[in-house]
Scaffold this motif. Structure first.
Motif, PDB file in Angstrom:
ATOM      1  N   GLY A  31       0.788  -1.220   0.000  1.00  0.00           N
ATOM      2  CA  GLY A  31       0.000   0.000   0.000  1.00  0.00           C
ATOM      3  C   GLY A  31       0.822   1.273   0.000  1.00  0.00           C
ATOM      4  O   GLY A  31       2.048   1.268   0.023  1.00  0.00           O
ATOM      5  N   ARG A  32       0.108   2.380  -0.007  1.00  0.00           N
ATOM      6  CA  ARG A  32       0.711   3.697  -0.195  1.00  0.00           C
ATOM      7  C   ARG A  32       1.056   4.406   1.104  1.00  0.00           C
ATOM      8  O   ARG A  32       1.591   5.515   1.080  1.00  0.00           O
ATOM      9  CB  ARG A  32      -0.252   4.573  -1.010  1.00  0.00           C
ATOM     10  N   SER A  33       0.779   3.804   2.238  1.00  0.00           N
ATOM     11  CA  SER A  33       1.042   4.490   3.502  1.00  0.00           C
ATOM     12  C   SER A  33       2.480   4.249   3.949  1.00  0.00           C
ATOM     13  O   SER A  33       3.207   3.403   3.405  1.00  0.00           O
ATOM     14  CB  SER A  33       0.081   4.015   4.586  1.00  0.00           C
ATOM     15  N   HIS A  36       3.840   0.662   4.910  1.00  0.00           N
ATOM     16  CA  HIS A  36       3.959  -0.303   3.818  1.00  0.00           C
ATOM     17  C   HIS A  36       4.735  -1.542   4.247  1.00  0.00           C
ATOM     18  O   HIS A  36       4.283  -2.676   4.065  1.00  0.00           O
ATOM     19  CB  HIS A  36       4.657   0.384   2.633  1.00  0.00           C
ATOM     20  N   THR A  63       2.010  -1.636  -4.656  1.00  0.00           N
ATOM     21  CA  THR A  63       3.283  -0.927  -4.588  1.00  0.00           C
ATOM     22  C   THR A  63       3.096   0.421  -3.902  1.00  0.00           C
ATOM     23  O   THR A  63       1.974   0.884  -3.696  1.00  0.00           O
ATOM     24  CB  THR A  63       3.865  -0.713  -5.986  1.00  0.00           C
ATOM     25  N   ARG A  64       4.211   1.058  -3.577  1.00  0.00           N
ATOM     26  CA  ARG A  64       4.145   2.355  -2.900  1.00  0.00           C
ATOM     27  C   ARG A  64       3.448   3.409  -3.755  1.00  0.00           C
ATOM     28  O   ARG A  64       2.910   4.387  -3.218  1.00  0.00           O
ATOM     29  CB  ARG A  64       5.547   2.825  -2.517  1.00  0.00           C
ATOM     30  N   ASP A  65       3.462   3.240  -5.073  1.00  0.00           N
ATOM     31  CA  ASP A  65       2.771   4.212  -5.927  1.00  0.00           C
ATOM     32  C   ASP A  65       1.406   3.712  -6.387  1.00  0.00           C
ATOM     33  O   ASP A  65       0.785   4.297  -7.280  1.00  0.00           O
ATOM     34  CB  ASP A  65       3.633   4.607  -7.127  1.00  0.00           C
ATOM     35  N   GLY A  66       0.912   2.626  -5.767  1.00  0.00           N
ATOM     36  CA  GLY A  66      -0.487   2.244  -5.949  1.00  0.00           C
ATOM     37  C   GLY A  66      -0.785   1.200  -6.992  1.00  0.00           C
ATOM     38  O   GLY A  66      -1.959   0.972  -7.294  1.00  0.00           O
ATOM     39  N   GLU A  87       9.451  -4.587   0.808  1.00  0.00           N
ATOM     40  CA  GLU A  87       8.712  -3.675  -0.057  1.00  0.00           C
ATOM     41  C   GLU A  87       8.099  -4.451  -1.211  1.00  0.00           C
ATOM     42  O   GLU A  87       8.718  -5.390  -1.745  1.00  0.00           O
ATOM     43  CB  GLU A  87       9.638  -2.587  -0.597  1.00  0.00           C
ATOM     44  N   PHE A 132      -5.092   4.930   3.095  1.00  0.00           N
ATOM     45  CA  PHE A 132      -5.228   4.263   1.790  1.00  0.00           C
ATOM     46  C   PHE A 132      -5.334   2.742   1.956  1.00  0.00           C
ATOM     47  O   PHE A 132      -4.839   1.986   1.132  1.00  0.00           O
ATOM     48  CB  PHE A 132      -4.075   4.628   0.851  1.00  0.00           C
TER      49      PHE A 132
END
Length: 388
Positions: A31-33, A36, A63-66, A87, A132
């Protein structure tokens, strides 16, 4: 996620998901928080616990960017090892989630653009922490898609993610909440001095916290009023809404809560306590929680008098019902030297890592980790769709 592609799709399922007779579980994590990595570690533990003879597991990382991507059914890359935080990396295998109606199929878009079916999903386990994900966003998406999921619904997830709203609900339910001041974005930008003046009424030390974060991300202990402004500014790097909470002298005692089976009445675990024993940690901060295993001891049951134990468990049950929780939650309380119980917060998707209190509390109450995960999935599968 993207809209459904127009390419011709294959009906073939991956071999590990094609076996019939098993409940199909989509684990969603990452996720984006800023939590993660902790979400990944939680997913690793759940992956290890799931019985593959009963459940066909679909690991979906965000992923971190959704980007939603299909990952291997392998917990090792998702674990915290030697201080390395895991990650979700973009595999290029994009998962397309159904958006309701008659089509409940998961689809997979490969890097070459070809599309295949992952089949229908019976239940989603959204192992997301923070904004998110834990805050009602993915819960709303799953409600729209008519897909069952583990855990609290939209309202309780959103309200309990915001520590300010949470405290208002608890106070309205008659629970004892510690003194605090809110530094929301507008107030801080418009009249910072007024917020600091209000906080001067608190007894120091205070704790400065992002209102909508967890895992002790962005939490600062402030011993002197002259250091408060800088701490709020640092916390605002994580969330424009910040809480300034008066420090409570005492012990932090926690309970895990599960939704009941037939009656829906909450079931409350034994009380637990996390004791910080390592040097260099003034409180149970991020490093103590996840990177320095030797610095903490988890004690279940907590060594407290029976009267305190009963009151903490009562508070946990009241908080769970006042928040409208479903499935699960962890309730944290402060217990003063006089035996007074003050509720701190509730977590609607508590961590499931090897260092997390929620599974430890249930293990200490006679419910081992694999059975706990199974119980949560069965509760979700039995829950009706739509308004309830």
């Amino acid at each position: 996620m993207t809209s459904q592609p127009a390419q011709t799709e294959s009906a073939d399922l991956p071999d590990e998901l094609a076996a019939s007779g098993r409940t199909r579980v989509a684990l969603v994590f990452g996720g984006r928080s800023e939590e993660h990595a902790i979400s990944c570690a939680t997913a690793a533990s759940v992956l290890r616990a799931l019985d593959r003879e009963r459940y066909a597991v679909i690991p979906i990382g965000i992923t971190r960017d959704g980007h939603w991507v299909l990952l291997e059914d392998d917990p090792e890359p998702l674990e915290i090892r030697d201080g390395r935080l895991p990650e979700v990396l973009d595999t290029g295998r994009q998962v397309i989630f159904p958006m309701g109606g008659r089509d409940h199929l998961l689809r997979l878009v490969e890097p070459d653009g070809s599309v295949s079916r992952l089949g229908e999903v019976d239940v989603v386990f959204p192992l997301l922490h923070g904004p998110f994900g834990e805050d009602g966003t993915i819960q709303g998406m799953l409600e729209m898609a008519d897909v069952r999921y583990v855990g609290c619904g939209v309202l309780s997830s959103a309200a309990m993610m915001d520590k300010h709203v949470m405290k208002l609900i608890f106070a309205a339910a008659g629970l004892h909440v510690g003194p605090y001041v809110v530094a929301d974005d507008l107030s801080w930008r418009r009249d910072k001095a007024a917020v600091l003046d209000a906080a001067a009424s608190l007894t120091f030390p205070v704790f400065v916290k992002p209102a909508r974060a967890g895992s002790s991300v962005g939490v600062y202990k402030v011993d002197r009023p002259e250091d408060l402004e800088a701490a709020v500014d640092k916390a605002r790097d994580h969330d424009p809404k910040v809480l300034i909470e008066q420090g409570i002298t005492g012990r932090e005692i926690e309970c895990a809560v599960l939704q009941g089976r037939e009656t829906d009445a909450p079931r409350v675990s034994e009380c637990g306590e996390i004791v910080v024993v390592g040097e260099g940690h003034e409180f149970y901060d991020f490093e103590a929680k996840y990177l320095d295993e030797s610095s903490v001891q988890i004690q279940v049951p907590a060594d407290v008098p029976d009267t305190v134990r009963a009151e903490v468990r009562r508070v946990a049950e009241v908080a769970f019902e006042a928040a409208g929780c479903e499935g699960l939650a962890r309730v944290d309380c402060f217990v003063t030297s006089a035996g007074e119980v003050i509720i701190n917060e509730i977590n609607t998707m508590p961590g499931f890592t090897p260092f997390s209190m929620y599974p430890h509390a249930w293990a200490g109450s006679g419910l081992p980790y694999p059975e706990l995960v199974d119980e949560l999935l069965q509760l979700a599968l039995a829950r009706p769709l739509g308004l309830r």
